[in-house]
Design a protein around this motif. Sequence first.
Motif, short mmCIF file in Angstrom:
data_model
loop_
_atom_site.label_atom_id
_atom_site.label_comp_id
_atom_site.label_asym_id
_atom_site.label_seq_id
_atom_site.Cartn_x
_atom_site.Cartn_y
_atom_site.Cartn_z
N LEU A 1 -22.90 -8.03 -37.27
CA LEU A 1 -23.10 -8.59 -35.93
C LEU A 1 -22.21 -9.79 -35.67
N CYS A 2 -21.61 -10.33 -36.71
CA CYS A 2 -20.75 -11.49 -36.54
C CYS A 2 -19.77 -11.57 -37.70
N SER A 3 -18.89 -12.53 -37.60
CA SER A 3 -17.92 -12.79 -38.66
C SER A 3 -17.80 -14.29 -38.80
N LEU A 4 -17.79 -14.74 -40.02
CA LEU A 4 -17.51 -16.16 -40.22
C LEU A 4 -16.06 -16.36 -39.80
N THR A 5 -15.81 -17.31 -38.92
CA THR A 5 -14.45 -17.48 -38.42
C THR A 5 -13.51 -17.88 -39.54
N LYS A 6 -12.26 -17.51 -39.37
CA LYS A 6 -11.26 -17.78 -40.40
C LYS A 6 -11.08 -19.27 -40.62
N HIS A 7 -11.34 -20.06 -39.60
CA HIS A 7 -11.14 -21.51 -39.68
C HIS A 7 -12.49 -22.22 -39.58
N ARG A 8 -13.51 -21.65 -40.21
CA ARG A 8 -14.88 -22.14 -40.01
C ARG A 8 -15.08 -23.59 -40.45
N TYR A 9 -14.44 -24.02 -41.50
CA TYR A 9 -14.68 -25.39 -41.96
C TYR A 9 -14.07 -26.40 -41.00
N ALA A 10 -12.93 -26.09 -40.45
CA ALA A 10 -12.31 -26.98 -39.46
C ALA A 10 -13.09 -26.96 -38.15
N ASN A 11 -13.76 -25.84 -37.86
CA ASN A 11 -14.50 -25.69 -36.61
C ASN A 11 -15.98 -26.03 -36.74
N GLY A 12 -16.37 -26.62 -37.82
CA GLY A 12 -17.78 -26.98 -37.98
C GLY A 12 -18.67 -25.82 -38.35
N ASN A 13 -18.17 -24.92 -39.22
CA ASN A 13 -18.99 -23.83 -39.74
C ASN A 13 -19.48 -22.88 -38.66
N THR A 14 -18.61 -22.44 -37.80
CA THR A 14 -19.02 -21.55 -36.71
C THR A 14 -18.80 -20.08 -37.08
N ILE A 15 -19.37 -19.21 -36.27
CA ILE A 15 -19.19 -17.78 -36.44
C ILE A 15 -18.63 -17.21 -35.15
N THR A 16 -18.04 -16.04 -35.26
CA THR A 16 -17.61 -15.29 -34.09
C THR A 16 -18.57 -14.11 -33.97
N VAL A 17 -19.27 -14.03 -32.86
CA VAL A 17 -20.23 -12.95 -32.64
C VAL A 17 -19.47 -11.71 -32.17
N ARG A 18 -19.88 -10.57 -32.67
CA ARG A 18 -19.22 -9.30 -32.34
C ARG A 18 -19.31 -9.04 -30.84
N PRO A 19 -18.22 -8.56 -30.24
CA PRO A 19 -18.25 -8.24 -28.81
C PRO A 19 -19.35 -7.23 -28.49
#
Length: 185
Positions: free
Chosen positions: A22-40
């Motif tokens: 349902l989501c993917s840990l973003t490739k730059h998650r540590y720089a972005n504050g540990n965010t995820i990208t939710v599946r379209p």
Amino acid sequence: MSNQACKNIQRGILMFDLNGTLCSLTKHRYANGNTITVRPCIEELKKLSKHFHMVCWTSATEKNACWMTKQVEKEGGFQFDKLLHRDHCIKVENTDKSKTHNATIKDILKYTDLPNRTLLIDDSNSKIKDSHKDMHVEIPPYTEKKEDKVLVTLVEQLLLIKDAPNFKEHSRLISSKLQAALKNE
């Protein structure tokens, strides 16, 4: 949202993995504050909530499972009925030395009393007990492509079986339709 077992449920049960499903840990998650990208098309799952008991089951820690689930629910406009996390998985020896994460397996029957009307939607075949493979819908891993429409196909297929007495009979067909949908994108 509870993290207790899914017992005494009348509707069919859908258990969704998070990362890669349902989501993917973003490739730059540590720089972005540990965010995820939710599946379209995550909002498509709203259509399932009136027909199925919806469970989020991830092998992530409870802390990570909570914040990731909240973000998926917020973007999707729905809520899971239950949350299961790493503490609900069986820890197994990690035989893949290239991976540093804890190896776990999901024991579906431990958390449902409707084995014929329960499916686990997960991008990894290795996270399911061998004896539960017929309860698994293998979804193509989410790789952060904006044109991903796999959830549209998944919801269409799940709604077709909402009243079926045995979901297991449909798991392989749904998995193959999801693979075909990805190839057609």
